[in-house]
Design an enzyme around this catalytic site. Structure first.
Site, PDB file in Angstrom:
ATOM      1  N   TYR A 184      46.581  82.518  47.824  1.00 29.06           N
ATOM      2  CA  TYR A 184      46.096  81.964  49.108  1.00 29.06           C
ATOM      3  C   TYR A 184      44.588  82.210  49.250  1.00 29.06           C
ATOM      4  CZ  TYR A 184      45.037  81.898  54.110  1.00 29.06           C
ATOM      5  OH  TYR A 184      44.443  81.670  55.329  1.00 29.06           O
ATOM      6  N   ASN A 185      44.141  83.429  48.954  1.00 31.23           N
ATOM      7  CA  ASN A 185      42.710  83.729  49.080  1.00 31.23           C
ATOM      8  C   ASN A 185      41.885  82.777  48.206  1.00 31.23           C
ATOM      9  OD1 ASN A 185      43.696  85.938  50.513  1.00 31.23           O
ATOM     10  ND2 ASN A 185      43.424  87.379  48.822  1.00 31.23           N
ATOM     11  N   TYR A 188      51.817  93.666  54.775  1.00 31.80           N
ATOM     12  CA  TYR A 188      51.186  94.914  54.337  1.00 31.80           C
ATOM     13  C   TYR A 188      50.248  95.432  55.408  1.00 31.80           C
ATOM     14  CZ  TYR A 188      46.958  92.381  52.677  1.00 31.80           C
ATOM     15  OH  TYR A 188      45.830  91.610  52.570  1.00 31.80           O
ATOM     16  N   TRP A 237      55.768  95.985  52.959  1.00 32.48           N
ATOM     17  CA  TRP A 237      57.162  95.637  53.239  1.00 32.48           C
ATOM     18  C   TRP A 237      57.342  94.234  52.658  1.00 32.48           C
ATOM     19  CZ3 TRP A 237      53.896  98.061  56.578  1.00 32.48           C
ATOM     20  CH2 TRP A 237      54.343  99.254  57.170  1.00 32.48           C
ATOM     21  N   ARG A 238      57.767  94.154  51.424  1.00 37.01           N
ATOM     22  CA  ARG A 238      57.838  92.836  50.797  1.00 37.01           C
ATOM     23  C   ARG A 238      59.088  92.661  49.934  1.00 37.01           C
ATOM     24  NH1 ARG A 238      52.650  92.381  47.028  1.00 37.01           N
ATOM     25  NH2 ARG A 238      53.214  90.210  47.301  1.00 37.01           N
ATOM     26  N   LYS A 245      36.657  88.742  34.021  1.00 33.67           N
ATOM     27  CA  LYS A 245      35.883  89.380  35.109  1.00 33.67           C
ATOM     28  C   LYS A 245      35.823  90.880  34.854  1.00 33.67           C
ATOM     29  CE  LYS A 245      39.030  87.330  37.258  1.00 33.67           C
ATOM     30  NZ  LYS A 245      40.132  87.121  38.212  1.00 33.67           N
ATOM     31  N   ASP A 263      39.872  87.086  43.585  1.00 31.66           N
ATOM     32  CA  ASP A 263      40.510  85.861  44.105  1.00 31.66           C
ATOM     33  C   ASP A 263      39.449  84.837  44.499  1.00 31.66           C
ATOM     34  OD1 ASP A 263      42.736  87.485  43.915  1.00 31.66           O
ATOM     35  OD2 ASP A 263      42.759  87.957  46.055  1.00 31.66           O
TER      36      ASP A 263
END
Ligand code: ADP
Length: 300
Positions: free
Chosen positions: A21-22, A76, A91-92, A215, A248
């Site tokens: 998403y980022n 998170y 919590w995933r 990177k 990201d």
């Protein structure tokens, strides 16, 4: 994921983040002419509604954001101690995103074949349920056969994996199917004992990758395209506030620049500029105005 950030003893700031998403957010902010779609699963709860609205407010396409009937998004919580050290609590384990593969029907995959590029990371590979990987790899093979370029960032998170061996097994499959790899040196150090960007490039050479971008924090970026190995200098940022999502932001802007026809050197410099900007702000997503201002100075 839902991001909760401690503001004071009794107040939490609410935000949304996640590695892919980022990258999508920063790609779209820099290259608004590109159509950028999220492929994920959320719930039907109010927080999921807010998350979907946030995707839309960042101008991301949401037709592949699936709504699970009973699961909810992962959460998170970030705490910062007196010395500025950050601690994450997650919590995933039961999140909707773990079920994404259930939504990847043959029809959905056919719709995705119109894309130029499909970008994924090691995080979904870590959280998918046992048995889901085979269907995911088959879906990816179909996209690849239809001419979609496959891009992978390992983004290794040790605590999400049952074992190092399992991560190595899944990453090997991912790299075999990928056209472009965007690894960070640190991720490869833990799994393969790789210590330098050059060694990371060497590691990637065993796969049939068109483009490798390694990177290495503020030190350098190495690219290997065809037989051309280049080292790119990074200007270190002196006032680093929070390095969350540096890689990201780099991925999103690098891919956006390449998809917009920019060369390797220019794409790396734009990506590094974006990453260097993001780390001067707290959280994964830098404020829109400040981010756009800096990128416009860089010619975006
Ligand atoms: P990841 O976040 O995936 O671990 P890195 O730490 O390698 O990735 O950072 C990604 C990119 O962010 C780097 O390639 C570089 O462009 C930029 N970056 C990271 N740290 C700094 C820094 N201190 N100064 C300037 N740029 C940085």
């Amino acid at each position: 994921m839902v991001e909760l950030r401690e503001q004071d003893e009794s107040t939490m700031g609410l935000s949304f983040a996640g590695d892919v998403y980022n990258s999508a957010v920063y790609m779209k902010r820099c290259f608004p002419q590109l159509s950028v779609s999220m492929v994920t699963a959320i719930g039907r709860d109010r927080l999921s509604d807010k998350m979907l609205n946030r995707f839309k407010s960042e101008s991301l396409e949401t037709e592949f954001v699936f709504r699970h009937p009973s699961k909810v998004p992962g959460i998170y919580f970030i705490e910062t101690d007196e010395s500025g050290e950050r601690r994450f609590t997650y919590w995933r384990n039961d999140s909707a995103a773990r079920k994404l593969v259930d939504f990847l029907s043959a029809e959905v995959i056919e719709q995705l074949t119109v894309a130029d590029t499909f970008f994924f990371s090691g995080i979904p590979l870590a959280i998918f349920e046992q048995g889901a990987h085979t269907k995911f790899w088959q879906s990816l093979e179909r996209l690849k056969a239809a001419g979609v370029k496959v891009v992978f960032d390992p983004n290794y998170r040790a605590q999400l994996w049952t074992s190092k061996e399992e991560a190595i097994r899944q990453f090997d499959k991912a790299l075999r199917l990928s056209d472009i790899a965007l690894p960070g040196v640190e991720d490869l150090t833990v799994l393969y004992g790789i210590q330098s960007a050059q060694d990371a490039v060497g590691f990637c050479q065993q796969y049939e990758l068109e483009e490798v971008v390694v990177k290495n924090g503020p030190h350098s970026v190495f690219t290997l395209v065809g037989n051309e190995l280049l080292s790119h200098t990074i200007t270190p940022v002196t006032k680093v506030v929070d390095t969350t999502s540096a890689g990201d932001a780099f991925n999103g802007v690098y891919l956006g620049a390449r998809l917009s026809g920019r060369g390797i050197g220019e794409s790396v410099q734009l990506a590094a500029k974006a990453a260097g900007t993001v780390i001067q702000h707290p959280g994964a997503i830098a404020p829109m105005a400040a981010f756009k201002q800096t990128m416009s100075e860089a010619g975006i």
